[in-house]
Design an enzyme around this catalytic site. Sequence first.
Site, PDB file in Angstrom:
ATOM      1  N   GLY A  10     -58.167  -2.714  45.273  1.00  0.00           N
ATOM      2  CA  GLY A  10     -58.488  -2.023  43.780  1.00  0.00           C
ATOM      3  C   GLY A  10     -59.295  -2.996  42.873  1.00  0.00           C
ATOM      4  O   GLY A  10     -59.768  -4.012  43.305  1.00  0.00           O
ATOM      5  N   ASP A  56     -49.816   1.937  53.330  1.00  0.00           N
ATOM      6  CA  ASP A  56     -49.160   2.075  52.109  1.00  0.00           C
ATOM      7  C   ASP A  56     -47.881   1.060  51.997  1.00  0.00           C
ATOM      8  O   ASP A  56     -47.366   0.686  52.922  1.00  0.00           O
ATOM      9  CB  ASP A  56     -48.485   3.463  51.937  1.00  0.00           C
ATOM     10  CG  ASP A  56     -47.916   3.758  50.223  1.00  0.00           C
ATOM     11  OD1 ASP A  56     -47.148   3.051  50.005  1.00  0.00           O
ATOM     12  OD2 ASP A  56     -48.382   4.644  49.890  1.00  0.00           O
ATOM     13  N   VAL A  57     -47.884   0.519  50.861  1.00  0.00           N
ATOM     14  CA  VAL A  57     -46.757  -0.682  50.805  1.00  0.00           C
ATOM     15  C   VAL A  57     -45.358   0.151  50.553  1.00  0.00           C
ATOM     16  O   VAL A  57     -44.419  -0.739  51.040  1.00  0.00           O
ATOM     17  CB  VAL A  57     -46.964  -1.404  49.137  1.00  0.00           C
ATOM     18  CG1 VAL A  57     -46.619  -0.130  48.053  1.00  0.00           C
ATOM     19  CG2 VAL A  57     -46.181  -2.459  49.104  1.00  0.00           C
ATOM     20  N   TYR A 180     -45.028   4.531  32.732  1.00  0.00           N
ATOM     21  CA  TYR A 180     -45.799   3.475  33.405  1.00  0.00           C
ATOM     22  C   TYR A 180     -45.046   2.266  32.738  1.00  0.00           C
ATOM     23  O   TYR A 180     -44.697   1.286  33.675  1.00  0.00           O
ATOM     24  CB  TYR A 180     -47.122   3.676  32.958  1.00  0.00           C
ATOM     25  CG  TYR A 180     -47.899   2.290  33.431  1.00  0.00           C
ATOM     26  CD1 TYR A 180     -48.010   1.997  34.764  1.00  0.00           C
ATOM     27  CD2 TYR A 180     -48.553   1.239  32.446  1.00  0.00           C
ATOM     28  CE1 TYR A 180     -48.645   0.792  35.111  1.00  0.00           C
ATOM     29  CE2 TYR A 180     -49.255   0.325  32.692  1.00  0.00           C
ATOM     30  CZ  TYR A 180     -49.150  -0.005  34.049  1.00  0.00           C
ATOM     31  OH  TYR A 180     -49.760  -1.127  34.521  1.00  0.00           O
ATOM     32  N   ARG A 248     -56.041  -4.637  20.322  1.00  0.00           N
ATOM     33  CA  ARG A 248     -55.572  -4.939  21.827  1.00  0.00           C
ATOM     34  C   ARG A 248     -56.512  -6.279  21.975  1.00  0.00           C
ATOM     35  O   ARG A 248     -57.315  -6.704  21.489  1.00  0.00           O
ATOM     36  CB  ARG A 248     -56.329  -3.928  22.682  1.00  0.00           C
ATOM     37  CG  ARG A 248     -55.551  -2.524  22.475  1.00  0.00           C
ATOM     38  CD  ARG A 248     -54.241  -2.608  22.954  1.00  0.00           C
ATOM     39  NE  ARG A 248     -54.025  -1.109  22.802  1.00  0.00           N
ATOM     40  CZ  ARG A 248     -53.141  -0.309  22.144  1.00  0.00           C
ATOM     41  NH1 ARG A 248     -52.982  -1.209  20.963  1.00  0.00           N
ATOM     42  NH2 ARG A 248     -52.672   0.876  22.120  1.00  0.00           N
TER      43      ARG A 248
END
Length: 358
Positions: A10, A56-57, A180, A248
């Site tokens: 990623g 996949d984890v 999230y 931010r």
Amino acid sequence: MRVLVTGGAGFIGSHIVTALAQRGHEPVVLDALLPTAHPSPPPPASPPGVEWIHADVRDREAVRRALRGVSAVCHQAAMVGLGKDFADAPDYVGCNDLGTAVLLAAMARQGVPDLVLAGSMVVYGEGRYVCPKHGETRPGPRTAADLDAGRFEPRCPDCAEPLRPGLVGEDAPVDPRNVYAATKLMQEHLAAAWARTTGGRAVSLRYHNVYGPGMPRDTPYAGVASFFRSALARGEAPQVFEDGGQRRDFVHVRDVAAAAALALEALPGREPGALTALNTGSGEPHTVGEMASALAAAHGGPDPVVTGEYRLGDVRHITASSRRLKAELGWRPEVGFAEGMAEFARSPQRAAGGAGAS
């Protein structure tokens, strides 16, 4: 040191893999390469020779195999961003929390003692605020009525005066305000429980707004910098929500990767049986409007458009102090805001699908 990097194909994970290899470590990548995050195959491993495991984890057997010979784990695999609506909740919980539980259980069984977790500043909710009359205070979530009326700034719950934003420290109360954020906090709780139970050592790097080369494009799950860069690539003006005054901390991905490598190297000297959270940001707050303008100028336009729209669940200001990370690990961000945005404006983005796995 042989290090398993989950989500290593990623955006952030791939930069961590490169940083580890450059520092003489042996990274092993485990990534599901989900079509929603990787609609086309990623480029060959960089640098060459890095071991890749396509799994996949949440796959217990694959994780067990991936941990063979590993002395530390850098856990980056996750579904990221605010998402589209609450219907995404099962996917977030499955990817982020179940995946973390499967990984930690395997680490416990196989005696892998060290973990660096991709944490997030979203666990704080709104940032730190000070009322001129009442001192430090924590405003509640902003209401749709206020946002519809263009009242974007949080106000003191006691006197309704505007609040001054400040920097959040790691000891601030957590207050996740969307799905999230809740899953990122649960990841920390799971890691802390693993550390207490096994005597493991864990660090959660609470990332701020990470940006840089290789960010995914054209996805509702990426960060605001990716939204703006995607729009510019299409020849469209970045659409800035609210009034653009949201504060931010935009931190470059190479600086984040360096922090992860330093944290992994320092883990053997940390106290066993505990998780430490460390804010990971540039230390230079900017508004979303400033970021959009800098990116558009470096790209050559078009100029951003402030829309007044909002996403319920977004926070107004969140900037945190990274003093503890600097003091404990000797880390210093090296990519400045203007330099980083100029590079990002020219850098290619990676193709992305419907959901972003980091």
